[in-house]
Motif scaffolding. Structure first.
Motif, mmCIF file in Angstrom:
data_model
loop_
_atom_site.group_PDB
_atom_site.id
_atom_site.type_symbol
_atom_site.label_atom_id
_atom_site.label_comp_id
_atom_site.label_asym_id
_atom_site.label_seq_id
_atom_site.Cartn_x
_atom_site.Cartn_y
_atom_site.Cartn_z
ATOM 1 N N GLU A 90 0.808 -1.212 0.000
ATOM 2 C CA GLU A 90 0.000 0.000 0.000
ATOM 3 C C GLU A 90 0.844 1.267 0.000
ATOM 4 O O GLU A 90 0.491 2.260 -0.633
ATOM 5 C CB GLU A 90 -0.929 0.000 1.221
ATOM 6 C CG GLU A 90 -1.960 -1.130 1.202
ATOM 7 C CD GLU A 90 -2.893 -1.074 2.392
ATOM 8 O OE1 GLU A 90 -2.473 -0.566 3.460
ATOM 9 O OE2 GLU A 90 -4.045 -1.525 2.254
ATOM 10 N N GLU A 91 1.948 1.234 0.711
ATOM 11 C CA GLU A 91 2.831 2.402 0.819
ATOM 12 C C GLU A 91 4.255 1.925 1.040
ATOM 13 O O GLU A 91 4.483 0.801 1.497
ATOM 14 C CB GLU A 91 2.454 3.295 2.007
ATOM 15 C CG GLU A 91 1.065 3.857 2.024
ATOM 16 C CD GLU A 91 0.827 4.605 3.321
ATOM 17 O OE1 GLU A 91 1.169 5.806 3.379
ATOM 18 O OE2 GLU A 91 0.334 3.985 4.283
ATOM 19 N N TYR A 92 5.199 2.794 0.740
ATOM 20 C CA TYR A 92 6.580 2.509 1.122
ATOM 21 C C TYR A 92 7.288 3.795 1.510
ATOM 22 O O TYR A 92 6.956 4.891 1.058
ATOM 23 C CB TYR A 92 7.340 1.769 0.027
ATOM 24 C CG TYR A 92 7.234 2.347 -1.367
ATOM 25 C CD1 TYR A 92 7.846 3.545 -1.707
ATOM 26 C CD2 TYR A 92 6.525 1.671 -2.362
ATOM 27 C CE1 TYR A 92 7.763 4.060 -2.981
ATOM 28 C CE2 TYR A 92 6.424 2.184 -3.639
ATOM 29 C CZ TYR A 92 7.048 3.373 -3.948
ATOM 30 O OH TYR A 92 6.944 3.896 -5.220
ATOM 31 N N TYR A 93 8.254 3.622 2.397
ATOM 32 C CA TYR A 93 9.013 4.735 2.948
ATOM 33 C C TYR A 93 10.499 4.346 2.960
ATOM 34 O O TYR A 93 10.840 3.156 2.985
ATOM 35 C CB TYR A 93 8.570 5.053 4.385
ATOM 36 C CG TYR A 93 7.127 5.482 4.501
ATOM 37 C CD1 TYR A 93 6.788 6.826 4.630
ATOM 38 C CD2 TYR A 93 6.091 4.536 4.501
ATOM 39 C CE1 TYR A 93 5.463 7.227 4.752
ATOM 40 C CE2 TYR A 93 4.758 4.926 4.611
ATOM 41 C CZ TYR A 93 4.458 6.269 4.735
ATOM 42 O OH TYR A 93 3.149 6.662 4.843
ATOM 43 N N HIS A 94 11.352 5.350 2.980
ATOM 44 C CA HIS A 94 12.788 5.053 3.119
ATOM 45 C C HIS A 94 13.494 6.257 3.725
ATOM 46 O O HIS A 94 13.033 7.395 3.639
ATOM 47 C CB HIS A 94 13.417 4.685 1.770
ATOM 48 C CG HIS A 94 13.534 5.841 0.807
ATOM 49 N ND1 HIS A 94 14.679 6.585 0.681
ATOM 50 C CD2 HIS A 94 12.642 6.382 -0.053
ATOM 51 C CE1 HIS A 94 14.503 7.526 -0.234
ATOM 52 N NE2 HIS A 94 13.274 7.424 -0.690
ATOM 53 N N ASP A 95 14.620 5.975 4.354
ATOM 54 C CA ASP A 95 15.420 7.043 4.948
ATOM 55 C C ASP A 95 16.847 6.543 5.108
ATOM 56 O O ASP A 95 17.100 5.330 5.155
ATOM 57 C CB ASP A 95 14.841 7.461 6.308
ATOM 58 C CG ASP A 95 15.513 8.719 6.856
ATOM 59 O OD1 ASP A 95 15.970 9.544 6.044
ATOM 60 O OD2 ASP A 95 15.587 8.867 8.086
ATOM 61 N N TRP A 96 17.777 7.523 5.199
ATOM 62 C CA TRP A 96 19.199 7.195 5.289
ATOM 63 C C TRP A 96 19.848 8.029 6.380
ATOM 64 O O TRP A 96 19.535 9.204 6.543
ATOM 65 C CB TRP A 96 19.889 7.465 3.959
ATOM 66 C CG TRP A 96 19.225 6.728 2.839
ATOM 67 C CD1 TRP A 96 18.191 7.180 2.058
ATOM 68 C CD2 TRP A 96 19.495 5.404 2.418
ATOM 69 N NE1 TRP A 96 17.816 6.195 1.175
ATOM 70 C CE2 TRP A 96 18.589 5.102 1.362
ATOM 71 C CE3 TRP A 96 20.415 4.429 2.822
ATOM 72 C CZ2 TRP A 96 18.586 3.874 0.717
ATOM 73 C CZ3 TRP A 96 20.412 3.213 2.171
ATOM 74 C CH2 TRP A 96 19.510 2.943 1.125
ATOM 75 N N ASN A 97 20.744 7.426 7.122
ATOM 76 C CA ASN A 97 21.576 8.124 8.104
ATOM 77 C C ASN A 97 23.016 8.065 7.618
ATOM 78 O O ASN A 97 23.721 7.072 7.830
ATOM 79 C CB ASN A 97 21.450 7.467 9.491
ATOM 80 C CG ASN A 97 20.156 7.837 10.182
ATOM 81 O OD1 ASN A 97 19.496 8.807 9.814
ATOM 82 N ND2 ASN A 97 19.770 7.064 11.185
ATOM 83 N N PHE A 107 7.896 -1.110 3.992
ATOM 84 C CA PHE A 107 6.776 -1.390 3.098
ATOM 85 C C PHE A 107 5.552 -1.730 3.937
ATOM 86 O O PHE A 107 5.609 -2.616 4.797
ATOM 87 C CB PHE A 107 7.112 -2.560 2.169
ATOM 88 C CG PHE A 107 8.255 -2.288 1.230
ATOM 89 C CD1 PHE A 107 8.028 -1.741 -0.023
ATOM 90 C CD2 PHE A 107 9.569 -2.560 1.605
ATOM 91 C CE1 PHE A 107 9.076 -1.465 -0.884
ATOM 92 C CE2 PHE A 107 10.627 -2.297 0.751
ATOM 93 C CZ PHE A 107 10.378 -1.754 -0.500
ATOM 94 N N VAL A 108 4.464 -1.009 3.681
ATOM 95 C CA VAL A 108 3.209 -1.248 4.382
ATOM 96 C C VAL A 108 2.355 -2.164 3.508
ATOM 97 O O VAL A 108 2.018 -1.808 2.370
ATOM 98 C CB VAL A 108 2.461 0.067 4.667
ATOM 99 C CG1 VAL A 108 1.189 -0.217 5.468
ATOM 100 C CG2 VAL A 108 3.361 1.045 5.416
ATOM 101 N N LEU A 109 2.012 -3.344 4.024
ATOM 102 C CA LEU A 109 1.290 -4.349 3.259
ATOM 103 C C LEU A 109 -0.208 -4.286 3.535
ATOM 104 O O LEU A 109 -0.631 -3.816 4.592
ATOM 105 C CB LEU A 109 1.822 -5.746 3.593
ATOM 106 C CG LEU A 109 3.354 -5.899 3.631
ATOM 107 C CD1 LEU A 109 3.725 -7.318 4.030
ATOM 108 C CD2 LEU A 109 3.968 -5.517 2.294
#
Length: 226
Positions: A90-97, A107-109
């Motif tokens: 349904e949605e996906y997100y990402h981030d980096w440090n 990933f939202v299923l």
């Protein structure tokens, strides 16, 4: 039961895809599925060019360039996850440090693909602390939800997080600038002022944050030292 071979397959696929597109793969890539979330934690993924730019203070440029490429790759990864686990993403997100040379994919299923794990962490206390720090930066979220992905990974969903000035900036087309600024500001506050070690009973290794401005919500990930 969670099919560990499927998790390993996704990790391997993501690692190879990053190597193909960036010319260098991550040192580590570990995928975990819990309830309706699939989370991939990535370590040691920084190209020589990015490293040089970061040394010269060009964090914003590196962040923007990587986001453009990663957002393109996430559509491809989404398709593989859907086929592998027979779910819809349904949605996906990402981030980096970049200081820790680490990153995360969330990933939202649409359905549960993994079991809920048992925990002794006080979710109410955790959510109150997240709300307290959020208020220092912007406002207390209208809704806060917690999901423990593994013994070392916690996801926090915040809904109703944007203040009016942020909404106005988004309407004016300053979404990228706002996201970059919020990322630095929120992480610094959560690291500096949060009392999370007392809640988790261990040190916090990484904090990741990404937003869905259109839906006015955000996902945070706390990575703990094991």
């Amino acid at each position: 039961m969670i099919d560990l071979k499927k998790e390993e397959y996704i990790s391997s696929y993501i690692s190879k895809l990053l190597r193909k597109k960036f010319g260098r793969g991550p040192r580590s890539c570990h995928t975990t599925v819990s309830q309706n979330y699939l989370v991939t934690y990535i370590g040691g993924f920084l190209s020589p060019m990015e490293d040089i730019l970061l040394q010269h203070g060009q964090n914003k440029y590196v962040d923007h360039a990587r986001n453009v490429i990663i957002n393109h790759l996430l559509d491809e990864i989404k398709g593989v996850i859907q086929i592998t686990f027979d779910v819809e993403v349904e949605e996906y997100y990402h981030d980096w440090n970049f200081p820790n040379n680490s990153g995360i994919f969330i990933f939202v299923l649409d359905t549960e693909a993994g079991q809920k794990i048992k925990t002794d962490i006080d979710f109410q206390r955790l959510e109150l602390e997240v709300g307290r720090i959020s208020l220092l930066v912007e406002k207390v979220p209208d809704e806060i939800n917690t999901c423990q992905i593994s013994p070392a990974i916690f996801l926090i969903e915040r809904r109703g997080i944007l203040v009016q000035i942020e909404k106005a900036l988004i309407d004016k087309g300053f979404e990228n600038e706002l996201k970059f600024t919020k990322d630095e500001l929120e992480k610094s506050y959560f690291h500096r002022y949060g009392r999370f070690e007392d809640i988790f009973h261990t040190q916090v290794k990484d904090i990741f944050i990404d937003w869905n401005f259109k839906e006015d919500k955000s996902y945070m990930a706390f990575i703990l030292h094991s």
